[in-house]
Design a protein around this motif. Structure first.
Motif, PDB file in Angstrom:
ATOM      1  N   ARG A  44       0.813  -1.159   0.095  1.00  0.00           N
ATOM      2  CA  ARG A  44       0.031  -0.078  -0.174  1.00  0.00           C
ATOM      3  C   ARG A  44       0.963   1.138  -0.039  1.00  0.00           C
ATOM      4  O   ARG A  44       0.458   2.356  -0.086  1.00  0.00           O
ATOM      5  N   SER A  45       2.070   0.995   0.061  1.00  0.00           N
ATOM      6  CA  SER A  45       2.786   2.281   0.315  1.00  0.00           C
ATOM      7  C   SER A  45       3.256   2.999  -0.858  1.00  0.00           C
ATOM      8  O   SER A  45       3.301   4.179  -0.873  1.00  0.00           O
ATOM      9  N   LEU A  46       3.522   2.214  -2.172  1.00  0.00           N
ATOM     10  CA  LEU A  46       3.760   2.901  -3.204  1.00  0.00           C
ATOM     11  C   LEU A  46       2.911   2.503  -4.353  1.00  0.00           C
ATOM     12  O   LEU A  46       2.737   1.296  -4.633  1.00  0.00           O
ATOM     13  N   LYS A  47       2.228   3.350  -5.165  1.00  0.00           N
ATOM     14  CA  LYS A  47       1.509   3.076  -6.312  1.00  0.00           C
ATOM     15  C   LYS A  47       2.295   2.687  -7.649  1.00  0.00           C
ATOM     16  O   LYS A  47       3.271   3.132  -7.709  1.00  0.00           O
ATOM     17  N   PRO A  48       1.687   1.615  -8.417  1.00  0.00           N
ATOM     18  CA  PRO A  48       2.631   1.299  -9.522  1.00  0.00           C
ATOM     19  C   PRO A  48       2.528   2.705 -10.494  1.00  0.00           C
ATOM     20  O   PRO A  48       1.950   3.474 -10.502  1.00  0.00           O
ATOM     21  N   ASN A  49       3.726   2.511 -11.194  1.00  0.00           N
ATOM     22  CA  ASN A  49       4.260   3.576 -12.162  1.00  0.00           C
ATOM     23  C   ASN A  49       4.496   4.912 -11.641  1.00  0.00           C
ATOM     24  O   ASN A  49       4.303   5.872 -12.108  1.00  0.00           O
ATOM     25  N   SER A  50       4.874   4.729 -10.189  1.00  0.00           N
ATOM     26  CA  SER A  50       5.349   5.968  -9.640  1.00  0.00           C
ATOM     27  C   SER A  50       6.841   6.472 -10.139  1.00  0.00           C
ATOM     28  O   SER A  50       7.703   5.651 -10.326  1.00  0.00           O
ATOM     29  N   ARG A  51       7.072   7.599 -10.047  1.00  0.00           N
ATOM     30  CA  ARG A  51       8.331   8.191 -10.134  1.00  0.00           C
ATOM     31  C   ARG A  51       9.103   8.649  -8.872  1.00  0.00           C
ATOM     32  O   ARG A  51       8.444   9.193  -8.112  1.00  0.00           O
ATOM     33  N   VAL A  52      10.121   7.811  -8.507  1.00  0.00           N
ATOM     34  CA  VAL A  52      10.531   7.755  -7.066  1.00  0.00           C
ATOM     35  C   VAL A  52      12.011   8.437  -7.098  1.00  0.00           C
ATOM     36  O   VAL A  52      12.978   7.713  -7.659  1.00  0.00           O
ATOM     37  N   LEU A  53      12.160   9.120  -6.128  1.00  0.00           N
ATOM     38  CA  LEU A  53      13.641   9.673  -5.695  1.00  0.00           C
ATOM     39  C   LEU A  53      13.945   8.862  -4.379  1.00  0.00           C
ATOM     40  O   LEU A  53      13.514   8.903  -3.407  1.00  0.00           O
ATOM     41  N   ILE A  54      15.075   8.191  -4.578  1.00  0.00           N
ATOM     42  CA  ILE A  54      15.669   7.351  -3.367  1.00  0.00           C
ATOM     43  C   ILE A  54      16.682   8.393  -2.310  1.00  0.00           C
ATOM     44  O   ILE A  54      17.628   8.964  -3.150  1.00  0.00           O
ATOM     45  N   VAL A  55      16.486   8.390  -1.198  1.00  0.00           N
ATOM     46  CA  VAL A  55      17.308   9.284  -0.461  1.00  0.00           C
ATOM     47  C   VAL A  55      17.804   8.480   0.751  1.00  0.00           C
ATOM     48  O   VAL A  55      17.212   7.778   1.290  1.00  0.00           O
ATOM     49  N   ASP A  56      19.001   8.381   1.065  1.00  0.00           N
ATOM     50  CA  ASP A  56      19.708   7.832   2.229  1.00  0.00           C
ATOM     51  C   ASP A  56      20.756   8.793   3.031  1.00  0.00           C
ATOM     52  O   ASP A  56      21.331   9.845   2.521  1.00  0.00           O
ATOM     53  N   ASP A  57      21.086   8.448   4.097  1.00  0.00           N
ATOM     54  CA  ASP A  57      21.961   9.094   4.891  1.00  0.00           C
ATOM     55  C   ASP A  57      23.464   8.893   4.716  1.00  0.00           C
ATOM     56  O   ASP A  57      24.124  10.004   4.334  1.00  0.00           O
ATOM     57  N   PHE A  58      23.836   7.829   4.438  1.00  0.00           N
ATOM     58  CA  PHE A  58      25.243   7.500   4.098  1.00  0.00           C
ATOM     59  C   PHE A  58      25.566   6.174   3.078  1.00  0.00           C
ATOM     60  O   PHE A  58      24.737   5.173   3.286  1.00  0.00           O
ATOM     61  N   LEU A  59      26.416   6.552   2.000  1.00  0.00           N
ATOM     62  CA  LEU A  59      26.393   5.475   0.893  1.00  0.00           C
ATOM     63  C   LEU A  59      28.027   4.990   1.117  1.00  0.00           C
ATOM     64  O   LEU A  59      28.971   5.666   1.220  1.00  0.00           O
ATOM     65  N   LYS A  60      27.816   3.679   1.418  1.00  0.00           N
ATOM     66  CA  LYS A  60      29.104   2.813   1.621  1.00  0.00           C
ATOM     67  C   LYS A  60      29.436   1.891   0.572  1.00  0.00           C
ATOM     68  O   LYS A  60      30.053   2.363  -0.683  1.00  0.00           O
ATOM     69  N   GLY A  61      28.925   0.710   0.512  1.00  0.00           N
ATOM     70  CA  GLY A  61      29.053  -0.070  -0.409  1.00  0.00           C
ATOM     71  C   GLY A  61      27.852  -0.186  -1.796  1.00  0.00           C
ATOM     72  O   GLY A  61      28.222  -0.403  -2.610  1.00  0.00           O
ATOM     73  N   GLY A  62      26.662   0.699  -1.538  1.00  0.00           N
ATOM     74  CA  GLY A  62      25.741   0.707  -2.426  1.00  0.00           C
ATOM     75  C   GLY A  62      24.602  -0.448  -2.100  1.00  0.00           C
ATOM     76  O   GLY A  62      23.839  -0.680  -3.035  1.00  0.00           O
ATOM     77  N   GLY A  63      24.960  -1.437  -1.420  1.00  0.00           N
ATOM     78  CA  GLY A  63      23.886  -2.691  -1.538  1.00  0.00           C
ATOM     79  C   GLY A  63      22.458  -2.201  -1.012  1.00  0.00           C
ATOM     80  O   GLY A  63      21.481  -2.866  -1.653  1.00  0.00           O
ATOM     81  N   THR A  64      22.436  -1.468  -0.070  1.00  0.00           N
ATOM     82  CA  THR A  64      21.280  -1.149   0.483  1.00  0.00           C
ATOM     83  C   THR A  64      20.323  -0.333  -0.836  1.00  0.00           C
ATOM     84  O   THR A  64      19.038  -0.686  -1.210  1.00  0.00           O
ATOM     85  N   ILE A  65      21.095   0.658  -1.409  1.00  0.00           N
ATOM     86  CA  ILE A  65      20.363   1.636  -2.472  1.00  0.00           C
ATOM     87  C   ILE A  65      20.073   0.504  -3.576  1.00  0.00           C
ATOM     88  O   ILE A  65      18.897   0.435  -4.218  1.00  0.00           O
ATOM     89  N   SER A  66      20.892  -0.345  -4.010  1.00  0.00           N
ATOM     90  CA  SER A  66      20.627  -1.380  -4.975  1.00  0.00           C
ATOM     91  C   SER A  66      19.193  -2.269  -4.708  1.00  0.00           C
ATOM     92  O   SER A  66      18.532  -2.456  -5.525  1.00  0.00           O
ATOM     93  N   GLY A  67      19.120  -2.607  -3.411  1.00  0.00           N
ATOM     94  CA  GLY A  67      18.017  -3.445  -3.276  1.00  0.00           C
ATOM     95  C   GLY A  67      16.756  -2.448  -3.407  1.00  0.00           C
ATOM     96  O   GLY A  67      15.876  -2.962  -3.662  1.00  0.00           O
TER      97      GLY A  67
END
Length: 271
Positions: free
Chosen positions: A191-214
């Motif tokens: 229920r969090s996200l409608k299909p075909n949404s345009r999404v901006l991903i925001v995070d506090d710290f980027l290290k290996g990039g695995g979380t953002i890739s997920g």
């Protein structure tokens, strides 16, 4: 409510600032403040000029029967750079070093004035791109995502690493954790996200990039599109595959745990 022009311009300005990216008909102001539509148009023209000269934002006029005005917040490059340079000094404090090559950020990302400024900077860097939602992962990225979503006037969705019964039905994906190199799982409520949404991903710290890739993998499950990725800080020392483009406010270029030394520079958002 009948107001003098000076009073009317103050309340219209306040309304626009608190309702960014929303189309508001001139008739709404005309009826509310008992003024002619032509007078409201003149007010808007003056406010628009003042906003642009002060780098507060831009006002777009949409013509037609269903037209009106849309306010888009902005921030000057000089002001943004000055804010982030001050954050560089704060992050360079030696007592911020944490095990595993991380930096303590919680005090900064819980300060309302800093969050408001950072939210404006990130939102402005994606100006002109349609964003339907901001996505982050629990828990440290939540205040930052909330700040960006507040400026963009869109919802923000929280991806979780553990299954909560209160989330209802969820979609899950496996990802490789950048901190432990283990396969882990993340969840997002259907229920969090409608299909075909345009999404901006925001995070506090980027290290290996695995979380953002997920999170990017989750977007595919929701048939949604990635607008971009923005992080508060990145660890430049960490070798990572270039899996996605991103914008960073700060770059931690050196962490010397032995000598208790941290070197922080401006991120690629200013390049």
């Amino acid at each position: 409510m009948k107001l003098r022009r000076s009073e009317r311009m103050v309340v219209i300005s306040n309304y626009l600032i608190n309702n960014p990216y929303s189309l508001t008909s001139l008739n709404t102001f005309a009826e509310k403040y008992e003024a002619a539509k032509s007078s409201i148009s003149e007010d808007i023209a003056i406010i628009k000029r003042a906003f642009e000269n002060s780098d507060i934002g831009h006002i777009e006029t949409v013509t037609g029967a269903s037209g009106g005005v849309i306010f888009t917040p902005s921030i000057s490059s000089e002001e943004a750079k000055a804010i982030v340079e001050e954050l560089c000094q704060r992050l360079s404090e030696s007592d911020r070093i944490l095990p595993g090559g991380y930096i303590y950020l919680s005090d900064l990302l819980s300060t309302p004035s800093i969050l408001q400024s950072v939210g404006r900077i990130i939102a402005s860097s994606f100006a002109g791109q349609k964003v339907d939602a901001v996505m982050t992962v629990a828990t440290k990225g939540v205040p930052l995502a909330n700040a960006v979503a507040n400026v963009l006037n869109v919802p923000f969705v929280i991806v979780r690493r553990d299954l909560k019964i209160t989330e209802g039905s969820t979609v899950s994906v496996n990802y490789v954790s950048g901190s432990s190199d283990r396969i882990e799982k993340m969840f997002l409520s259907k229920r969090s996200l409608k299909p075909n949404s345009r999404v901006l991903i925001v995070d506090d710290f980027l290290k290996g990039g695995g979380t953002i890739s997920g999170m990017i993998s989750l977007l595919k499950e929701f048939e949604s599109e990635l607008v971009g990725v923005a992080v508060f800080a990145e660890n430049a020392q960490k070798e990572r595959e270039h899996l996605f483009d991103y914008k960073s406010l700060l770059t931690v270029s050196e962490i010397d745990v032995k000598n208790n030394l941290v070197k922080v520079e401006l991120g690629n958002i200013f390049r």
